[in-house]
Design a protein around this motif. Sequence first.
Motif, PDB file in Angstrom:
ATOM      1  N   MET A   1       0.825  -1.209   0.000  1.00 27.84           N
ATOM      2  CA  MET A   1       0.000   0.000   0.000  1.00 27.84           C
ATOM      3  C   MET A   1       0.861   1.263   0.000  1.00 27.84           C
ATOM      4  O   MET A   1       0.586   2.216  -0.725  1.00 27.84           O
ATOM      5  N   THR A   2       1.930   1.293   0.808  1.00 27.93           N
ATOM      6  CA  THR A   2       2.773   2.486   0.875  1.00 27.93           C
ATOM      7  C   THR A   2       3.569   2.698  -0.398  1.00 27.93           C
ATOM      8  O   THR A   2       4.145   3.767  -0.597  1.00 27.93           O
ATOM      9  N   ALA A   3       3.626   1.692  -1.292  1.00 19.24           N
ATOM     10  CA  ALA A   3       4.342   1.851  -2.554  1.00 19.24           C
ATOM     11  C   ALA A   3       3.711   2.938  -3.415  1.00 19.24           C
ATOM     12  O   ALA A   3       4.358   3.499  -4.304  1.00 19.24           O
ATOM     13  N   GLU A   4       2.444   3.245  -3.146  1.00 20.96           N
ATOM     14  CA  GLU A   4       1.755   4.266  -3.913  1.00 20.96           C
ATOM     15  C   GLU A   4       2.109   5.681  -3.455  1.00 20.96           C
ATOM     16  O   GLU A   4       1.777   6.657  -4.129  1.00 20.96           O
ATOM     17  N   LEU A   5       2.776   5.815  -2.307  1.00 14.52           N
ATOM     18  CA  LEU A   5       3.155   7.130  -1.793  1.00 14.52           C
ATOM     19  C   LEU A   5       4.413   7.607  -2.499  1.00 14.52           C
ATOM     20  O   LEU A   5       5.410   6.884  -2.565  1.00 14.52           O
ATOM     21  N   ALA A   6       4.371   8.819  -3.009  1.00 18.04           N
ATOM     22  CA  ALA A   6       5.519   9.307  -3.774  1.00 18.04           C
ATOM     23  C   ALA A   6       5.975  10.702  -3.348  1.00 18.04           C
ATOM     24  O   ALA A   6       7.166  10.948  -3.212  1.00 18.04           O
ATOM     25  N   SER A   7       5.035  11.622  -3.117  1.00 16.97           N
ATOM     26  CA  SER A   7       5.379  13.020  -2.892  1.00 16.97           C
ATOM     27  C   SER A   7       5.384  13.386  -1.410  1.00 16.97           C
ATOM     28  O   SER A   7       4.907  12.635  -0.558  1.00 16.97           O
ATOM     29  N   ILE A   8       5.892  14.575  -1.145  1.00 19.07           N
ATOM     30  CA  ILE A   8       5.889  15.097   0.227  1.00 19.07           C
ATOM     31  C   ILE A   8       4.461  15.159   0.762  1.00 19.07           C
ATOM     32  O   ILE A   8       4.188  14.711   1.883  1.00 19.07           O
ATOM     33  N   ILE A   9       3.549  15.681  -0.035  1.00 16.77           N
ATOM     34  CA  ILE A   9       2.174  15.806   0.438  1.00 16.77           C
ATOM     35  C   ILE A   9       1.530  14.433   0.628  1.00 16.77           C
ATOM     36  O   ILE A   9       0.703  14.246   1.534  1.00 16.77           O
ATOM     37  N   ASP A  10       1.929  13.450  -0.164  1.00 13.03           N
ATOM     38  CA  ASP A  10       1.431  12.087   0.028  1.00 13.03           C
ATOM     39  C   ASP A  10       1.779  11.594   1.434  1.00 13.03           C
ATOM     40  O   ASP A  10       0.939  11.009   2.130  1.00 13.03           O
ATOM     41  N   PHE A  11       3.025  11.812   1.835  1.00 17.87           N
ATOM     42  CA  PHE A  11       3.479  11.294   3.123  1.00 17.87           C
ATOM     43  C   PHE A  11       2.879  12.076   4.289  1.00 17.87           C
ATOM     44  O   PHE A  11       2.601  11.501   5.342  1.00 17.87           O
ATOM     45  N   ILE A  12       2.678  13.383   4.108  1.00 17.39           N
ATOM     46  CA  ILE A  12       2.013  14.153   5.159  1.00 17.39           C
ATOM     47  C   ILE A  12       0.581  13.653   5.340  1.00 17.39           C
ATOM     48  O   ILE A  12       0.123  13.422   6.458  1.00 17.39           O
ATOM     49  N   ARG A  13      -0.130  13.455   4.232  1.00 18.12           N
ATOM     50  CA  ARG A  13      -1.501  12.965   4.310  1.00 18.12           C
ATOM     51  C   ARG A  13      -1.558  11.579   4.927  1.00 18.12           C
ATOM     52  O   ARG A  13      -2.396  11.300   5.801  1.00 18.12           O
ATOM     53  N   TYR A  14      -0.634  10.709   4.515  1.00 18.20           N
ATOM     54  CA  TYR A  14      -0.607   9.343   5.032  1.00 18.20           C
ATOM     55  C   TYR A  14      -0.318   9.330   6.534  1.00 18.20           C
ATOM     56  O   TYR A  14      -1.006   8.651   7.312  1.00 18.20           O
ATOM     57  N   ALA A  15       0.687  10.104   6.949  1.00 15.84           N
ATOM     58  CA  ALA A  15       1.038  10.154   8.371  1.00 15.84           C
ATOM     59  C   ALA A  15      -0.118  10.698   9.198  1.00 15.84           C
ATOM     60  O   ALA A  15      -0.446  10.162  10.266  1.00 15.84           O
ATOM     61  N   ALA A  16      -0.770  11.753   8.708  1.00 14.33           N
ATOM     62  CA  ALA A  16      -1.889  12.332   9.447  1.00 14.33           C
ATOM     63  C   ALA A  16      -3.024  11.318   9.596  1.00 14.33           C
ATOM     64  O   ALA A  16      -3.639  11.214  10.671  1.00 14.33           O
ATOM     65  N   SER A  17      -3.298  10.577   8.542  1.00 16.30           N
ATOM     66  CA  SER A  17      -4.355   9.565   8.615  1.00 16.30           C
ATOM     67  C   SER A  17      -4.006   8.470   9.610  1.00 16.30           C
ATOM     68  O   SER A  17      -4.850   8.039  10.409  1.00 16.30           O
ATOM     69  N   ARG A  18      -2.762   8.011   9.577  1.00 20.80           N
ATOM     70  CA  ARG A  18      -2.332   6.977  10.502  1.00 20.80           C
ATOM     71  C   ARG A  18      -2.385   7.475  11.943  1.00 20.80           C
ATOM     72  O   ARG A  18      -2.797   6.754  12.855  1.00 20.80           O
ATOM     73  N   PHE A  19      -1.961   8.709  12.167  1.00 22.90           N
ATOM     74  CA  PHE A  19      -1.964   9.272  13.515  1.00 22.90           C
ATOM     75  C   PHE A  19      -3.395   9.394  14.046  1.00 22.90           C
ATOM     76  O   PHE A  19      -3.662   9.091  15.208  1.00 22.90           O
ATOM     77  N   SER A  20      -4.310   9.837  13.193  1.00 22.19           N
ATOM     78  CA  SER A  20      -5.707   9.963  13.611  1.00 22.19           C
ATOM     79  C   SER A  20      -6.292   8.610  13.960  1.00 22.19           C
ATOM     80  O   SER A  20      -6.967   8.446  14.987  1.00 22.19           O
ATOM     81  N   ALA A  21      -6.030   7.624  13.119  1.00 26.24           N
ATOM     82  CA  ALA A  21      -6.585   6.287  13.336  1.00 26.24           C
ATOM     83  C   ALA A  21      -6.019   5.637  14.592  1.00 26.24           C
ATOM     84  O   ALA A  21      -6.700   4.839  15.261  1.00 26.24           O
ATOM     85  N   ALA A  22      -4.781   5.992  14.939  1.00 31.23           N
ATOM     86  CA  ALA A  22      -4.120   5.366  16.089  1.00 31.23           C
ATOM     87  C   ALA A  22      -4.534   5.987  17.414  1.00 31.23           C
ATOM     88  O   ALA A  22      -4.175   5.482  18.480  1.00 31.23           O
ATOM     89  N   GLY A  23      -5.269   7.099  17.374  1.00 31.29           N
ATOM     90  CA  GLY A  23      -5.708   7.741  18.614  1.00 31.29           C
ATOM     91  C   GLY A  23      -4.580   8.338  19.419  1.00 31.29           C
ATOM     92  O   GLY A  23      -4.593   8.290  20.655  1.00 31.29           O
ATOM     93  N   LEU A  24      -3.597   8.915  18.753  1.00 30.13           N
ATOM     94  CA  LEU A  24      -2.466   9.516  19.453  1.00 30.13           C
ATOM     95  C   LEU A  24      -2.896  10.768  20.220  1.00 30.13           C
ATOM     96  O   LEU A  24      -3.918  11.377  19.932  1.00 30.13           O
ATOM     97  N   THR A  25      -2.065  11.146  21.189  1.00 30.25           N
ATOM     98  CA  THR A  25      -2.279  12.390  21.924  1.00 30.25           C
ATOM     99  C   THR A  25      -1.388  13.467  21.323  1.00 30.25           C
ATOM    100  O   THR A  25      -0.187  13.254  21.133  1.00 30.25           O
ATOM    101  N   PHE A  26      -1.967  14.629  21.035  1.00 29.86           N
ATOM    102  CA  PHE A  26      -1.206  15.730  20.449  1.00 29.86           C
ATOM    103  C   PHE A  26      -1.101  16.845  21.481  1.00 29.86           C
ATOM    104  O   PHE A  26      -1.978  17.688  21.602  1.00 29.86           O
TER     105      PHE A  26
END
Length: 307
Positions: A1-26
């Motif tokens: 799945m991560t093979a589809e990530l290519a750009s800076i904005i791709d990784f920011i979006r991916y990280a934000a989604s993962r962080f939200s799903a994981a229930g992290l504390t900010f």
Amino acid sequence: MTAELASIIDFIRYAASRFSAAGLTFGHSHDNPIDEATHLVLASLHLPPDLPPAYGAGRLTQDERSRILALIERRIGERVPVSYLVGETWFAGLKFKSDRRALVPRSPIAELIEGGFSPWLDEREVSRALDLCTGSGCIGIAMAEYNPSWTVDIVDISDDALSLARENIAFQHVEQRVRPVKSNLFEALEGQCYDLIVSNPPYVTEDEYAALPGEYAHEPKLGLTSGEDGLDICLQILDQAADHLNDDGLLIVEVGESEHALAALLPTVPFVWIEFKVGLMGIFALERRDLIEHSGAIRAAAKARGL
């Protein structure tokens, strides 16, 4: 799945989604997953936080992709604050080194520094300032950066924190105006007086500390807790600060959620609770004359708990 990530904005979006799903504390510099993801990705690529949007389409190398993906997994799996993962953070518009030797800089005092401490210092001459319980040195160093005519002492009891603070002094090139001092509050400052004392001391209660999310376990407990009600160190500062302030001197201290406990403990002391853009943040200002006038009540409260 991560093979589809290519750009800076791709990784920011991916990280934000993962962080939200994981229930992290900010709670370390950022209050949302998008800003936290942006910090992680851009710092990992040695890019500034104000990177022009056009660069978001820039494609990452395989090494960069692997490094960022590994950091995302550590942020989620180990609950390590992003500033520790990438080794840097921003405070009052300045970049600082950040690691486990001291708390991640996040005090709203940054807003006061950027605003010139207005209106508190508008009619006041300041040449010497003190940052007490400095941690990484961010408050004192930022005060020196924004006020080139000031000399600033930054004080902490922790050797680890002071070693990081010294690195930040060198990093910001303020060696001639910022002096690090190891001291248990004012103990090593005998005879030293200042026009302004600013402190973000430990103020978390023991019960609050026990309930903190996992992210805070990576920070030194010494920099967080201060007795059952979070006020032990604040009371010592209040008890001793007048001896280290010039006649027209001002004390500014952050106590966070312990604000109400402090007001109840010392109801006659005229604390001025400072209003920030987002409202009250548990930071008070006190004149030296008020510290002297109410020194009896302050001393009694400190003595009652063996301080």
